[in-house]
Design a protein around this motif. Structure first.
Motif, PDB file in Angstrom:
ATOM      1  N   ARG A 134       0.869  -1.175   0.000  1.00  0.00           N
ATOM      2  CA  ARG A 134       0.000   0.000   0.000  1.00  0.00           C
ATOM      3  C   ARG A 134       0.905   1.223   0.000  1.00  0.00           C
ATOM      4  O   ARG A 134       2.112   1.103   0.027  1.00  0.00           O
ATOM      5  CB  ARG A 134      -0.905  -0.051   1.240  1.00  0.00           C
ATOM      6  CG  ARG A 134      -2.017  -1.102   1.165  1.00  0.00           C
ATOM      7  CD  ARG A 134      -3.119  -0.706   0.205  1.00  0.00           C
ATOM      8  NE  ARG A 134      -3.538   0.667   0.443  1.00  0.00           N
ATOM      9  CZ  ARG A 134      -4.355   1.045   1.429  1.00  0.00           C
ATOM     10  NH1 ARG A 134      -4.871   0.163   2.239  1.00  0.00           N
ATOM     11  NH2 ARG A 134      -4.672   2.312   1.590  1.00  0.00           N
ATOM     12  N   GLY A 135       0.328   2.404  -0.034  1.00  0.00           N
ATOM     13  CA  GLY A 135       1.163   3.591   0.006  1.00  0.00           C
ATOM     14  C   GLY A 135       1.182   4.341  -1.310  1.00  0.00           C
ATOM     15  O   GLY A 135       0.452   3.999  -2.235  1.00  0.00           O
ATOM     16  N   PRO A 136       2.030   5.372  -1.403  1.00  0.00           N
ATOM     17  CA  PRO A 136       1.988   6.312  -2.525  1.00  0.00           C
ATOM     18  C   PRO A 136       2.190   5.686  -3.906  1.00  0.00           C
ATOM     19  O   PRO A 136       1.681   6.217  -4.892  1.00  0.00           O
ATOM     20  CB  PRO A 136       3.101   7.315  -2.211  1.00  0.00           C
ATOM     21  CG  PRO A 136       3.921   6.693  -1.142  1.00  0.00           C
ATOM     22  CD  PRO A 136       3.052   5.743  -0.408  1.00  0.00           C
ATOM     23  N   SER A 137       2.904   4.569  -3.978  1.00  0.00           N
ATOM     24  CA  SER A 137       3.097   3.926  -5.283  1.00  0.00           C
ATOM     25  C   SER A 137       1.928   3.027  -5.647  1.00  0.00           C
ATOM     26  O   SER A 137       1.494   2.990  -6.795  1.00  0.00           O
ATOM     27  CB  SER A 137       4.379   3.097  -5.293  1.00  0.00           C
ATOM     28  OG  SER A 137       5.480   3.910  -4.952  1.00  0.00           O
ATOM     29  N   ASN A 159      -6.212  -3.856   4.057  1.00  0.00           N
ATOM     30  CA  ASN A 159      -7.439  -3.048   4.083  1.00  0.00           C
ATOM     31  C   ASN A 159      -7.733  -2.524   5.489  1.00  0.00           C
ATOM     32  O   ASN A 159      -8.867  -2.221   5.819  1.00  0.00           O
ATOM     33  CB  ASN A 159      -8.619  -3.888   3.562  1.00  0.00           C
ATOM     34  CG  ASN A 159      -9.874  -3.061   3.304  1.00  0.00           C
ATOM     35  OD1 ASN A 159      -9.809  -1.884   2.967  1.00  0.00           O
ATOM     36  ND2 ASN A 159     -11.024  -3.692   3.478  1.00  0.00           N
ATOM     37  N   GLU A 160      -6.699  -2.417   6.327  1.00  0.00           N
ATOM     38  CA  GLU A 160      -6.916  -1.997   7.711  1.00  0.00           C
ATOM     39  C   GLU A 160      -7.501  -0.594   7.801  1.00  0.00           C
ATOM     40  O   GLU A 160      -8.232  -0.277   8.732  1.00  0.00           O
ATOM     41  CB  GLU A 160      -5.618  -2.115   8.517  1.00  0.00           C
ATOM     42  CG  GLU A 160      -5.407  -3.539   9.009  1.00  0.00           C
ATOM     43  CD  GLU A 160      -4.022  -3.791   9.579  1.00  0.00           C
ATOM     44  OE1 GLU A 160      -3.155  -2.889   9.475  1.00  0.00           O
ATOM     45  OE2 GLU A 160      -3.809  -4.882  10.126  1.00  0.00           O
ATOM     46  N   ASP A 161      -7.197   0.247   6.812  1.00  0.00           N
ATOM     47  CA  ASP A 161      -7.725   1.616   6.820  1.00  0.00           C
ATOM     48  C   ASP A 161      -9.055   1.731   6.070  1.00  0.00           C
ATOM     49  O   ASP A 161      -9.589   2.819   5.888  1.00  0.00           O
ATOM     50  CB  ASP A 161      -6.705   2.576   6.204  1.00  0.00           C
ATOM     51  CG  ASP A 161      -6.317   2.181   4.781  1.00  0.00           C
ATOM     52  OD1 ASP A 161      -6.777   1.114   4.300  1.00  0.00           O
ATOM     53  OD2 ASP A 161      -5.565   2.929   4.140  1.00  0.00           O
ATOM     54  N   GLY A 162      -9.587   0.569   5.616  1.00  0.00           N
ATOM     55  CA  GLY A 162     -10.868   0.576   4.931  1.00  0.00           C
ATOM     56  C   GLY A 162     -10.832   1.122   3.511  1.00  0.00           C
ATOM     57  O   GLY A 162     -11.871   1.415   2.912  1.00  0.00           O
ATOM     58  N   PHE A 163      -9.638   1.240   2.962  1.00  0.00           N
ATOM     59  CA  PHE A 163      -9.445   1.777   1.608  1.00  0.00           C
ATOM     60  C   PHE A 163     -10.235   0.987   0.564  1.00  0.00           C
ATOM     61  O   PHE A 163     -10.957   1.559  -0.262  1.00  0.00           O
ATOM     62  CB  PHE A 163      -7.947   1.750   1.284  1.00  0.00           C
ATOM     63  CG  PHE A 163      -7.554   2.416  -0.014  1.00  0.00           C
ATOM     64  CD1 PHE A 163      -7.875   3.743  -0.254  1.00  0.00           C
ATOM     65  CD2 PHE A 163      -6.827   1.721  -0.966  1.00  0.00           C
ATOM     66  CE1 PHE A 163      -7.488   4.366  -1.441  1.00  0.00           C
ATOM     67  CE2 PHE A 163      -6.446   2.330  -2.158  1.00  0.00           C
ATOM     68  CZ  PHE A 163      -6.770   3.662  -2.391  1.00  0.00           C
ATOM     69  N   PHE A 164     -10.122  -0.340   0.614  1.00  0.00           N
ATOM     70  CA  PHE A 164     -10.831  -1.191  -0.352  1.00  0.00           C
ATOM     71  C   PHE A 164     -12.342  -1.196  -0.104  1.00  0.00           C
ATOM     72  O   PHE A 164     -13.129  -1.241  -1.036  1.00  0.00           O
ATOM     73  CB  PHE A 164     -10.278  -2.617  -0.327  1.00  0.00           C
ATOM     74  CG  PHE A 164      -8.910  -2.729  -0.925  1.00  0.00           C
ATOM     75  CD1 PHE A 164      -8.741  -2.821  -2.305  1.00  0.00           C
ATOM     76  CD2 PHE A 164      -7.785  -2.738  -0.124  1.00  0.00           C
ATOM     77  CE1 PHE A 164      -7.479  -2.911  -2.866  1.00  0.00           C
ATOM     78  CE2 PHE A 164      -6.513  -2.830  -0.677  1.00  0.00           C
ATOM     79  CZ  PHE A 164      -6.356  -2.912  -2.047  1.00  0.00           C
TER      80      PHE A 164
END
Length: 194
Positions: A134-137, A159-164
């Protein structure tokens, strides 16, 4: 005679019903909706991480799905494919080894997705690398693929931050979360009706 034709009609109904029941038992059911991912299919990478290689092992060595594998497949080579599996996760090392930068990879992936959409191919986004991928790239690539995805299989730690979850809601796509990469076998098998 009237009775004869009625008997024939009843017989046809019985046979048809039995056939449908058998099909349902076989997991096929009357509609193909049970297996949205049709073959031929191809697995590619978005970001050139080793995750795509792991998904290839999962799908082909373990599940024997018989999908093609080309981490760098170009849009013009997609003709005839009915399913595109995109394993998302950027690796600076992988991109370097392939001799491409992030912009070039984004351009290839976007063209690929446009082509998949044009030929009505099923697009499966897979993210199995966890937080490390994950991250900027990786995030811009994930967003690009999600916009075209028909389904997502994601390892929970990514997906810990719920992004997906957010992307799945935004685009109305089913999201399957799994604990570990090996747990992606079952949802993969289901998607391909294998």
């Amino acid at each position: 005679s009237m009775q004869g034709s009625l008997r024939t009609r009843l017989w046809i109904t019985v046979v048809a019903t039995a056939t449908l029941c058998l099909a349902a038992l076989a997991g096929g059911g009357p509609s193909a909706a049970a297996a949205p991912a049709a073959k031929p299919g191809i697995i590619t990478s978005a970001g050139q991480s080793s995750d795509a290689v792991m998904v290839n092992v999962l799908a082909n060595t373990q599940l024997k799905l018989g999908l093609d594998f080309d981490p760098l497949v170009q849009a013009e080579s997609l003709a005839g494919y009915r399913t595109l599996v995109v394993v998302v996760g950027a690796s600076a090392k992988g991109l370097g080894a392939a001799g491409i930068n992030e912009e070039q990879e984004m351009a290839r992936v976007t063209a690929l997705l446009e082509q998949a959409k044009a030929q009505d191919a099923f697009v499966l986004l897979m993210h199995v690398g966890g937080t490390a991928r994950r991250g900027p790239s990786s995030n811009p690539l994930i967003e690009a693929v999600a916009a075209y995805a028909d389904a997502m299989i994601v390892v929970r730690s990514g997906n810990e931050d719920g992004f997906f979850t957010q992307l799945a809601q935004e685009y109305g796509i089913p999201l399957t979360e799994v604990e570990r990469i090996v747990d992606a076998r079952e949802p993969l098998r289901r998607l391909f009706g294998a």
